[in-house]
Design an enzyme around this catalytic site. Structure first.
Site, PDB file in Angstrom:
ATOM      1  N   SER A  48       0.852  -1.196   0.000  1.00 52.55           N
ATOM      2  CA  SER A  48       0.000   0.000   0.000  1.00 52.55           C
ATOM      3  C   SER A  48       0.883   1.241   0.000  1.00 52.55           C
ATOM      4  O   SER A  48       1.641   1.482   0.947  1.00 52.55           O
ATOM      5  CB  SER A  48      -0.901   0.007   1.239  1.00 52.55           C
TER       6      SER A  48
ATOM      7  N   HIS B 146      -0.885  -1.331  -4.375  1.00 56.11           N
ATOM      8  CA  HIS B 146      -2.184  -1.096  -3.751  1.00 56.11           C
ATOM      9  C   HIS B 146      -2.396   0.406  -3.546  1.00 56.11           C
ATOM     10  O   HIS B 146      -1.589   1.068  -2.892  1.00 56.11           O
ATOM     11  CB  HIS B 146      -2.231  -1.839  -2.411  1.00 56.11           C
TER      12      HIS B 146
ATOM     13  N   ASP C 225      -4.872   3.193  -2.067  1.00 52.05           N
ATOM     14  CA  ASP C 225      -5.997   3.419  -1.157  1.00 52.05           C
ATOM     15  C   ASP C 225      -6.614   4.780  -1.416  1.00 52.05           C
ATOM     16  O   ASP C 225      -6.001   5.815  -1.139  1.00 52.05           O
ATOM     17  CB  ASP C 225      -5.501   3.353   0.300  1.00 52.05           C
TER      18      ASP C 225
ATOM     19  N   MET D  35      -9.429   7.329  -0.365  1.00 48.27           N
ATOM     20  CA  MET D  35     -10.373   7.661   0.722  1.00 48.27           C
ATOM     21  C   MET D  35     -10.944   9.051   0.476  1.00 48.27           C
ATOM     22  O   MET D  35     -10.215   9.963   0.095  1.00 48.27           O
ATOM     23  CB  MET D  35      -9.646   7.638   2.068  1.00 48.27           C
TER      24      MET D  35
ATOM     25  N   HIS E 238      -8.170   0.331  -4.276  1.00 45.21           N
ATOM     26  CA  HIS E 238      -9.106   0.047  -3.182  1.00 45.21           C
ATOM     27  C   HIS E 238      -9.883   1.318  -2.883  1.00 45.21           C
ATOM     28  O   HIS E 238      -9.334   2.259  -2.309  1.00 45.21           O
ATOM     29  CB  HIS E 238      -8.289  -0.430  -1.954  1.00 45.21           C
TER      30      HIS E 238
ATOM     31  N   MET F 253     -12.366   3.507  -0.887  1.00 51.46           N
ATOM     32  CA  MET F 253     -13.059   3.661   0.405  1.00 51.46           C
ATOM     33  C   MET F 253     -13.793   4.993   0.309  1.00 51.46           C
ATOM     34  O   MET F 253     -13.375   6.004   0.871  1.00 51.46           O
ATOM     35  CB  MET F 253     -12.041   3.638   1.556  1.00 51.46           C
TER      36      MET F 253
ATOM     37  N   MET G 225     -11.075  -6.932   4.929  1.00 52.78           N
ATOM     38  CA  MET G 225     -10.359  -5.961   5.770  1.00 52.78           C
ATOM     39  C   MET G 225      -9.942  -6.636   7.073  1.00 52.78           C
ATOM     40  O   MET G 225     -10.727  -7.342   7.695  1.00 52.78           O
ATOM     41  CB  MET G 225     -11.258  -4.754   6.111  1.00 52.78           C
TER      42      MET G 225
ATOM     43  N   ASP H  15      -6.289  -7.167   3.878  1.00 50.08           N
ATOM     44  CA  ASP H  15      -5.740  -5.809   3.891  1.00 50.08           C
ATOM     45  C   ASP H  15      -5.778  -5.193   5.293  1.00 50.08           C
ATOM     46  O   ASP H  15      -6.855  -4.984   5.847  1.00 50.08           O
ATOM     47  CB  ASP H  15      -6.560  -4.949   2.916  1.00 50.08           C
TER      48      ASP H  15
HETATM   49  C1  DX5 Z   1      -6.544   0.844   5.401  1.00 44.33           C
HETATM   50  C2  DX5 Z   1      -6.006   0.557   4.020  1.00 44.33           C
HETATM   51  C3  DX5 Z   1      -4.824  -0.378   4.010  1.00 44.33           C
HETATM   52  C4  DX5 Z   1      -3.671   0.059   4.834  1.00 44.33           C
HETATM   53  C5  DX5 Z   1      -2.547  -0.940   4.789  1.00 44.33           C
HETATM   54  O1  DX5 Z   1      -7.712   1.570   5.292  1.00 44.33           O
HETATM   55  O2  DX5 Z   1      -6.994  -0.016   3.221  1.00 44.33           O
HETATM   56  O3  DX5 Z   1      -4.453  -0.663   2.681  1.00 44.33           O
HETATM   57  O4  DX5 Z   1      -3.215   1.320   4.503  1.00 44.33           O
HETATM   58  O5  DX5 Z   1      -1.504  -0.485   5.584  1.00 44.33           O
HETATM   59  P1  DX5 Z   1      -0.913  -1.317   6.828  1.00 44.33           P
HETATM   60  O6  DX5 Z   1      -0.276  -2.533   6.243  1.00 44.33           O
HETATM   61  O7  DX5 Z   1       0.055  -0.361   7.424  1.00 44.33           O
HETATM   62  O8  DX5 Z   1      -2.058  -1.646   7.735  1.00 44.33           O
HETATM   63 ZN    ZN Z   2      -6.398  -0.868   1.218  1.00 47.16          ZN
END
Ligand code: DX5
Ligand code: ZN
Length: 212
Positions: A6, A31, A33, A35, A64, A66, A135, A173
């Site tokens: 990520s 990956h 993320d 948000m 991903h 969110m 998750m 994840d």
């Molecule tokens: C959380 C994300 C993850 C996260 C992974 O909301 O979806 O992808 O950042 O990071 P670590 O491995 O540090 O938990």
């Molecule tokens: Zn993620």
């Protein structure tokens, strides 16, 4: 075990360099993320940053979402030709329609489940998915503690997939590190996301091979 680091845990001041380094170190995916500050309290990156990530990445993107408005973001990120787009079922009224939309872009669809969301929600959908993202932390932040109940959940999901004779992959994840990856593998997990563990190691190659 395939690894999808990520980039949330990367140094954003040197993002291009970080992407190149993690790809060269042997990761399988990148990956990303996304948000929106609504589905989760945090904000991360949008298309401007993903565009430059896509330019330098030599490994496929694993996006991903969110976010609240999944359809809008699928349309926005499809142009970067990711391998996967995952969306949260907790935030989607019409998951079947959205899966078809992702497929129409020639992208592999995945559904993400928060820790409390039962696997039964995938009934009538599993056949249409390339991957399920489980998750193992509450979404919103990297560097959180792994929630171990996901191991049993992954095992159950693997049984569901096998019973139906499907090839759907399982991705886990959040909070993944060298202490829990083995159990995840035994539970039938195919891909792990890892942010903090990989990017806080001075050698990305070492961290990735450790997880593998
Ligand atoms: C959380 C994300 C993850 C996260 C992974 O909301 O979806 O992808 O950042 O990071 P670590 O491995 O540090 O938990
Ligand atoms: Zn993620």
């Amino acid at each position: 075990m395939k690894i999808s680091p990520s980039i949330l845990s990367a140094d954003f001041g040197r993002l291009n360099e970080e992407i190149r380094a993690i790809c060269n170190a042997g990761c399988d995916f990148i990956h990303v993320d996304v948000m929106d500050g609504h589905f989760v309290p945090n904000h991360t990156i949008g298309p401007v940053v993903v565009k430059s990530v896509a330019k330098v990445a030599t490994k496929p993107l694993d996006i991903h979402l969110m976010v609240q408005n999944n359809t809008f973001f699928v349309d926005l990120f499809a142009m970067f030709e990711p391998e996967y787009i995952s969306f949260h079922i907790e935030e989607e009224k019409h998951p079947h329609r959205l899966i078809q939309k992702i497929k129409d872009y020639n992208i592999k669809p995945a559904i993400a489940l928060n820790i409390h969301t039962p696997l039964e929600i995938l009934d009538y959908l599993l056949e249409d998915l390339d991957m399920v993202l489980l998750m193992s932390v509450n979404p919103g932040f990297s560097g959180q503690k792994f929630i171990p109940s996901v191991i049993e959940k992954a095992r159950k999901l693997k049984t569901m997939i096998n019973k139906k004779g499907l090839k759907t992959l399982i991705e886990v994840d959040g909070g993944v590190n060298n202490n829990n990856v083995k159990e995840l593998k035994h539970a039938g997990v195919d891909i792990v996301v890892s942010g903090n563990y990989v990017f806080s190691n001075p050698s990305y190659r070492y961290a990735l091979s450790n997880l593998k």
